[in-house]
Write a protein that holds these residues in place. Sequence first.
Motif, short mmCIF file in Angstrom:
data_model
loop_
_atom_site.label_atom_id
_atom_site.label_comp_id
_atom_site.label_asym_id
_atom_site.label_seq_id
_atom_site.Cartn_x
_atom_site.Cartn_y
_atom_site.Cartn_z
N ARG A 62 0.84 -1.20 0.00
CA ARG A 62 0.00 0.00 0.00
C ARG A 62 0.87 1.25 0.00
N GLY A 65 2.31 2.15 -3.11
CA GLY A 65 1.37 2.58 -4.14
C GLY A 65 1.18 1.54 -5.23
N SER A 67 -0.30 -2.12 -6.98
CA SER A 67 -1.51 -2.94 -6.99
C SER A 67 -1.16 -4.38 -7.38
N ASP A 210 -8.70 5.96 1.63
CA ASP A 210 -8.37 5.01 0.58
C ASP A 210 -8.88 5.51 -0.77
N ARG A 211 -8.24 5.00 -1.82
CA ARG A 211 -8.68 5.38 -3.17
C ARG A 211 -10.16 5.10 -3.39
N ARG A 214 -12.26 7.88 -1.94
CA ARG A 214 -11.87 9.27 -2.19
C ARG A 214 -13.05 10.11 -2.71
N ARG B 211 -11.01 3.88 -10.69
CA ARG B 211 -10.74 4.57 -9.43
C ARG B 211 -9.26 4.80 -9.21
N VAL B 212 -8.46 3.79 -9.51
CA VAL B 212 -7.02 3.91 -9.25
C VAL B 212 -6.38 4.99 -10.12
N ASP B 213 -7.03 5.34 -11.22
CA ASP B 213 -6.46 6.33 -12.13
C ASP B 213 -7.09 7.71 -11.97
N ARG B 214 -8.08 7.84 -11.07
CA ARG B 214 -8.87 9.06 -11.02
C ARG B 214 -8.03 10.29 -10.67
N ASP B 215 -7.18 10.14 -9.63
CA ASP B 215 -6.34 11.28 -9.22
C ASP B 215 -5.46 11.72 -10.39
#
Lengths: 386, 386
Positions: A62, A65, A67, A210-211, A214, B211-215
């Motif tokens: 985590r 960063g 996955s 957490d993502r 968010r 979601r993981v790419d949103r930021d």
Amino acid sequence: MRIAQVAPLAERVPPVRYGGTERVVHALTEELVGRGHEVTLFASGDSLTSARLRPMAPTSRRLAGASDGLFFEIAMLDEVYALSAEFDLIHAHVDGLAFPFARHAEIPTVHTMHGRLDLPAQLRMLARFPEQRLVSISSAQRVASRHLPLNWMGTVHNGIRLQHFTANLTPSDPPYLVFLGRISPEKGPVEAIEIAQRAGIPLKIAAKIDRVDRDWAEQNVIPLFDLPGVDYIGEVDEQEKATLLSGALALLFPIDWPEPFGMTMIESMASGTPVIARRRGSVREVLVEGVTGFICDTDDEMVEAVRHVREIDRARCRQHVEQYFSAETMTTGYEAIYERVLRDHALRATTDEVIAGLRDGPDIANSRALPSLEIPIPIETPVVES
Amino acid sequence: MRIAQVAPLAERVPPVRYGGTERVVHALTEELVGRGHEVTLFASGDSLTSARLRPMAPTSRRLAGASDGLFFEIAMLDEVYALSAEFDLIHAHVDGLAFPFARHAEIPTVHTMHGRLDLPAQLRMLARFPEQRLVSISSAQRVASRHLPLNWMGTVHNGIRLQHFTANLTPSDPPYLVFLGRISPEKGPVEAIEIAQRAGIPLKIAAKIDRVDRDWAEQNVIPLFDLPGVDYIGEVDEQEKATLLSGALALLFPIDWPEPFGMTMIESMASGTPVIARRRGSVREVLVEGVTGFICDTDDEMVEAVRHVREIDRARCRQHVEQYFSAETMTTGYEAIYERVLRDHALRATTDEVIAGLRDGPDIANSRALPSLEIPIPIETPVVES
């Protein structure tokens, strides 16, 4: 006893900041080593342990960063079971991921289930592995699966290493409340803010986002951080958490989900700080109503509880954790389960051999079954079911 | 042949919108059924199939917004293997999750690896399962693992059902370029926008944002959607995608990762639309330089390629897919692998029995090995390694 402890790879053992499961694995591992067991810890490579560390990923996934945790964990489990001749027992903390590996192993596995177990997907998974030896971290955690024929070994409540927390009998002046953990709908951060505002006491929020949470946090929670009397600190480490908790008037725990345990409740009580919680999941097993905090059904009750929280004896909060939720108590609980599992495993192996010997007849040369006939087992009764 | 197809539960089979793996599983399953095989499809309950559907989750987990896919997939795999007497062969599309199940099964499993296989976590996982029968979807996908002793059965390029796409020999006027798939750094949406702007041709973007790419997307891509000549459409379904592709002057594919296959390239060519791609991963296996598009190394080259893309014969693009990337071609590839695996599996089972019979001696009553001695296998040579 030679024990393999198998941790998730999401966080370091112990976690740098957030990470309940890895913190429990750490406390258990340290205590088992202290009691003379030979413990091998399978965990991320940055872990800190008195056991023998087998690094299964470079660092905690985590904070990296990354996955890729699932790939590392599948590889880890294969390695754990390939090495099973080195252990008497495997204690897995990776939910159902270890089930297919454990099923075919020569040595027994105990799985502590660390998450909620009430979703259809989880129940469906559990139902497919009725032979796997499970440990719950609260009785409440088992409620939704109570009609499934599962192989529960017992409940072992989580424990913490008490030396990390100092009981503070006098909270800070001016007082503040605290919300700790994770900004997500089920943890109730919005409710915590409302309750603190209504009670007229400042709230400090130390939590990760957490993502997956968010979007929700940005719409519903983060705007509230600008309110007077609301102070968002972000994620805290162990030392910052201990300081934050020990100074607080109370921990607000307005959860809205079947909390399987709730580590922050015991961390708070260990700091001498009572807990004001909503009656969900494990709360009734962890708190003593009116003694270590208040168990409420509504927000109104929680506001009222804040007004009465100074009546709680903070020394009793600490004692409650020392008695029921220490690393020592937890480890004693697991040791009892390990011993029972090994006894049962040895008995079954012996009776299996005896029965095989009877079936094949006693005159086959080199039969594996012959030596075990010397062991006094009542072979005329159906011993397999014992 | 009795075949179990095991799909991921993230998307429906076929996917409603995004979902390359599930689209491949759909095309393969329909074609296998058409060829007379008895196919059972393990997939989300909303799937549409000519095969026998075994629903393993109520609906696709991504569109349900759920994060319980792993639990459902572990339960699914246990069910698949519990039913293995009903099949000759299991074809799994869930990456390494099926490895521990497949290892102990009576019948063979073929695993198509649908993702990249170059990360340390993936290489570590692969290395632990050297006996598992793997299929790659491109030769490029195997490059990073080339030094590992893995059991590759072959490469079968992905194929699509051609009836879903109509070759359009005349692109829309005024012309537009298209970017399709997923807004993430490795897919190059920022580069696509820059290239289209520099070439002076409008760009239509049809893509999901995970979601993981949103930021990352919010900081780097979404602000660019306001530029003149940039049109963000969001996620599209199969029909909208076909229309969008067939009208386009070219598909921009400025990837910056080891793309294991790249479904949108063949969907584009099937629509008569050439592809302008960066030379990474599978691109050189899917496109023919100067014939079905351009393979570039730099953004400058891609801008230049846009200027020349009208020179590409759009009918040839379609023909290329008909010949090499149709569902029929893919299915023929998998059928050959299935047959080889079953032949090999039967041979090994037979020789194992023969060898067991020789070791135990021919005079043991009820030996499982006796019948197989009638089969003409050259038992004096080390047949196990054949």
